[in-house]
Design a protein around this motif. Structure first.
Motif, PDB file in Angstrom:
ATOM      1  N   TRP A  21       0.837  -1.345  -0.067  1.00 24.71           N
ATOM      2  CA  TRP A  21       0.322   0.433   0.072  1.00 24.71           C
ATOM      3  C   TRP A  21       1.069   0.856  -0.370  1.00 24.71           C
ATOM      4  O   TRP A  21       1.867   1.794   0.831  1.00 24.71           O
ATOM      5  CB  TRP A  21      -0.744  -0.268   1.261  1.00 24.71           C
ATOM      6  CG  TRP A  21      -2.576  -0.989   1.314  1.00 24.71           C
ATOM      7  CD1 TRP A  21      -1.688  -2.496   1.327  1.00 24.71           C
ATOM      8  CD2 TRP A  21      -3.206  -0.356   0.436  1.00 24.71           C
ATOM      9  NE1 TRP A  21      -2.941  -2.893   1.681  1.00 24.71           N
ATOM     10  CE2 TRP A  21      -4.284  -1.644   0.849  1.00 24.71           C
ATOM     11  CE3 TRP A  21      -3.973   0.529  -0.005  1.00 24.71           C
ATOM     12  CZ2 TRP A  21      -5.407  -2.146   0.612  1.00 24.71           C
ATOM     13  CZ3 TRP A  21      -4.932   0.429  -0.542  1.00 24.71           C
ATOM     14  CH2 TRP A  21      -5.483  -1.338  -0.500  1.00 24.71           C
ATOM     15  N   PHE A  22       0.557   2.196  -1.003  1.00 20.36           N
ATOM     16  CA  PHE A  22       1.448   3.474  -1.215  1.00 20.36           C
ATOM     17  C   PHE A  22       0.163   4.894  -0.677  1.00 20.36           C
ATOM     18  O   PHE A  22      -0.503   4.381  -0.787  1.00 20.36           O
ATOM     19  CB  PHE A  22       2.048   3.319  -2.743  1.00 20.36           C
ATOM     20  CG  PHE A  22       3.014   2.542  -2.418  1.00 20.36           C
ATOM     21  CD1 PHE A  22       4.129   3.245  -2.606  1.00 20.36           C
ATOM     22  CD2 PHE A  22       2.296   1.430  -3.543  1.00 20.36           C
ATOM     23  CE1 PHE A  22       4.958   1.693  -2.822  1.00 20.36           C
ATOM     24  CE2 PHE A  22       3.371   0.192  -3.793  1.00 20.36           C
ATOM     25  CZ  PHE A  22       4.270   1.136  -3.251  1.00 20.36           C
ATOM     26  N   ASN A  23       0.664   5.840  -0.185  1.00 16.55           N
ATOM     27  CA  ASN A  23       0.352   7.373   0.052  1.00 16.55           C
ATOM     28  C   ASN A  23       0.415   7.613  -1.266  1.00 16.55           C
ATOM     29  O   ASN A  23       1.402   6.997  -2.748  1.00 16.55           O
ATOM     30  CB  ASN A  23       0.823   8.141   0.914  1.00 16.55           C
ATOM     31  CG  ASN A  23       1.077   7.464   2.128  1.00 16.55           C
ATOM     32  OD1 ASN A  23       0.345   7.322   3.144  1.00 16.55           O
ATOM     33  ND2 ASN A  23       1.823   8.128   2.934  1.00 16.55           N
ATOM     34  N   TYR A  24      -0.562   8.125  -2.332  1.00 14.65           N
ATOM     35  CA  TYR A  24      -0.764   8.629  -3.134  1.00 14.65           C
ATOM     36  C   TYR A  24       0.693   9.878  -4.176  1.00 14.65           C
ATOM     37  O   TYR A  24       1.226   8.982  -5.266  1.00 14.65           O
ATOM     38  CB  TYR A  24      -1.682   9.810  -3.845  1.00 14.65           C
ATOM     39  CG  TYR A  24      -1.401  10.557  -4.872  1.00 14.65           C
ATOM     40  CD1 TYR A  24      -2.677   9.593  -6.171  1.00 14.65           C
ATOM     41  CD2 TYR A  24      -1.459  11.830  -5.321  1.00 14.65           C
ATOM     42  CE1 TYR A  24      -2.784  10.163  -7.476  1.00 14.65           C
ATOM     43  CE2 TYR A  24      -1.322  12.124  -6.832  1.00 14.65           C
ATOM     44  CZ  TYR A  24      -2.100  11.381  -7.624  1.00 14.65           C
ATOM     45  OH  TYR A  24      -1.739  11.592  -8.954  1.00 14.65           O
ATOM     46  N   SER A  25       1.430   9.843  -2.720  1.00 17.02           N
ATOM     47  CA  SER A  25       2.493  10.765  -3.056  1.00 17.02           C
ATOM     48  C   SER A  25       3.698   9.839  -3.556  1.00 17.02           C
ATOM     49  O   SER A  25       4.780  10.542  -3.256  1.00 17.02           O
ATOM     50  CB  SER A  25       2.963  12.088  -1.972  1.00 17.02           C
ATOM     51  OG  SER A  25       2.986  11.238  -0.789  1.00 17.02           O
ATOM     52  N   VAL A  27       3.638   6.773  -5.006  1.00 14.90           N
ATOM     53  CA  VAL A  27       3.576   6.171  -6.077  1.00 14.90           C
ATOM     54  C   VAL A  27       3.885   6.843  -7.311  1.00 14.90           C
ATOM     55  O   VAL A  27       5.186   5.964  -7.957  1.00 14.90           O
ATOM     56  CB  VAL A  27       1.619   6.391  -6.712  1.00 14.90           C
ATOM     57  CG1 VAL A  27       1.524   6.067  -8.036  1.00 14.90           C
ATOM     58  CG2 VAL A  27       0.922   5.727  -5.095  1.00 14.90           C
ATOM     59  N   GLN A  28       4.083   7.639  -8.067  1.00 14.75           N
ATOM     60  CA  GLN A  28       5.136   7.586  -8.568  1.00 14.75           C
ATOM     61  C   GLN A  28       7.016   7.920  -8.758  1.00 14.75           C
ATOM     62  O   GLN A  28       7.510   7.936  -9.722  1.00 14.75           O
ATOM     63  CB  GLN A  28       5.377   9.615  -9.189  1.00 14.75           C
ATOM     64  CG  GLN A  28       3.733  10.346  -9.897  1.00 14.75           C
ATOM     65  CD  GLN A  28       3.619   9.495 -10.791  1.00 14.75           C
ATOM     66  OE1 GLN A  28       5.010   9.500 -11.628  1.00 14.75           O
ATOM     67  NE2 GLN A  28       2.330   9.584 -11.782  1.00 14.75           N
ATOM     68  N   GLY A  29       6.742   8.102  -7.314  1.00 11.90           N
ATOM     69  CA  GLY A  29       8.650   7.609  -7.446  1.00 11.90           C
ATOM     70  C   GLY A  29       8.452   6.030  -7.660  1.00 11.90           C
ATOM     71  O   GLY A  29       9.823   5.524  -7.727  1.00 11.90           O
ATOM     72  N   TRP A  30       7.892   5.393  -7.036  1.00  7.62           N
ATOM     73  CA  TRP A  30       7.879   3.823  -6.842  1.00  7.62           C
ATOM     74  C   TRP A  30       8.265   3.888  -8.578  1.00  7.62           C
ATOM     75  O   TRP A  30       8.984   2.943  -8.318  1.00  7.62           O
ATOM     76  CB  TRP A  30       6.999   3.154  -5.994  1.00  7.62           C
ATOM     77  CG  TRP A  30       6.621   1.567  -6.751  1.00  7.62           C
ATOM     78  CD1 TRP A  30       7.214   0.727  -6.136  1.00  7.62           C
ATOM     79  CD2 TRP A  30       6.114   1.305  -7.642  1.00  7.62           C
ATOM     80  NE1 TRP A  30       6.753  -0.104  -6.833  1.00  7.62           N
ATOM     81  CE2 TRP A  30       5.766  -0.027  -8.369  1.00  7.62           C
ATOM     82  CE3 TRP A  30       4.786   1.503  -8.615  1.00  7.62           C
ATOM     83  CZ2 TRP A  30       5.579  -0.958  -8.841  1.00  7.62           C
ATOM     84  CZ3 TRP A  30       4.504   0.769  -9.542  1.00  7.62           C
ATOM     85  CH2 TRP A  30       4.425  -0.333  -9.574  1.00  7.62           C
ATOM     86  N   ALA A  31       7.379   4.105  -9.291  1.00  9.55           N
ATOM     87  CA  ALA A  31       6.550   3.741 -10.423  1.00  9.55           C
ATOM     88  C   ALA A  31       8.245   4.043 -11.169  1.00  9.55           C
ATOM     89  O   ALA A  31       9.082   3.660 -12.034  1.00  9.55           O
ATOM     90  CB  ALA A  31       6.140   4.762 -11.026  1.00  9.55           C
TER      91      ALA A  31
END
Length: 87
Positions: A21-25, A27-31
């Motif tokens: 589970w990720f915070n919305y903020s 998600v882009q870093g994970w991707a």
């Protein structure tokens, strides 16, 4: 006996999944840090405008058996980064 299929090295980008589970903020870093490029060597069996089919194994035709192609991998052209002939 000469092989009728071209031996190639293909580089393609694979899909990546994560069950965390990720915070919305986040998600882009994970991707940005999760891209997965795959390099594979195989025989190019077929390619059209949509995909390429590679095989890892080919059993040649003999007097007792037809040619068999195994360990197939269908890769959409939209994820192929490069496809280079080896031999």
């Amino acid at each position: 006996m000469e092989n009728k299929y071209q031996l190639v090295k293909i580089k393609w980008e694979d899909a990546v999944a994560n069950a965390n589970w990720f915070n919305y903020s986040e998600v882009q870093g994970w991707a940005a840090n999760s891209r997965c490029e795959v390099e594979e060597v195989g025989y190019l069996i077929f390619q059209n405008k949509d995909y390429a089919i590679l095989a890892s194994a080919i059993a040649k035709k003999t007097p007792l058996a037809e040619e068999k192609i195994g360990q197939l991998h269908l890769i959409p052209n939209s994820v192929i980064i490069s496809l280079d002939k080896i031999l």
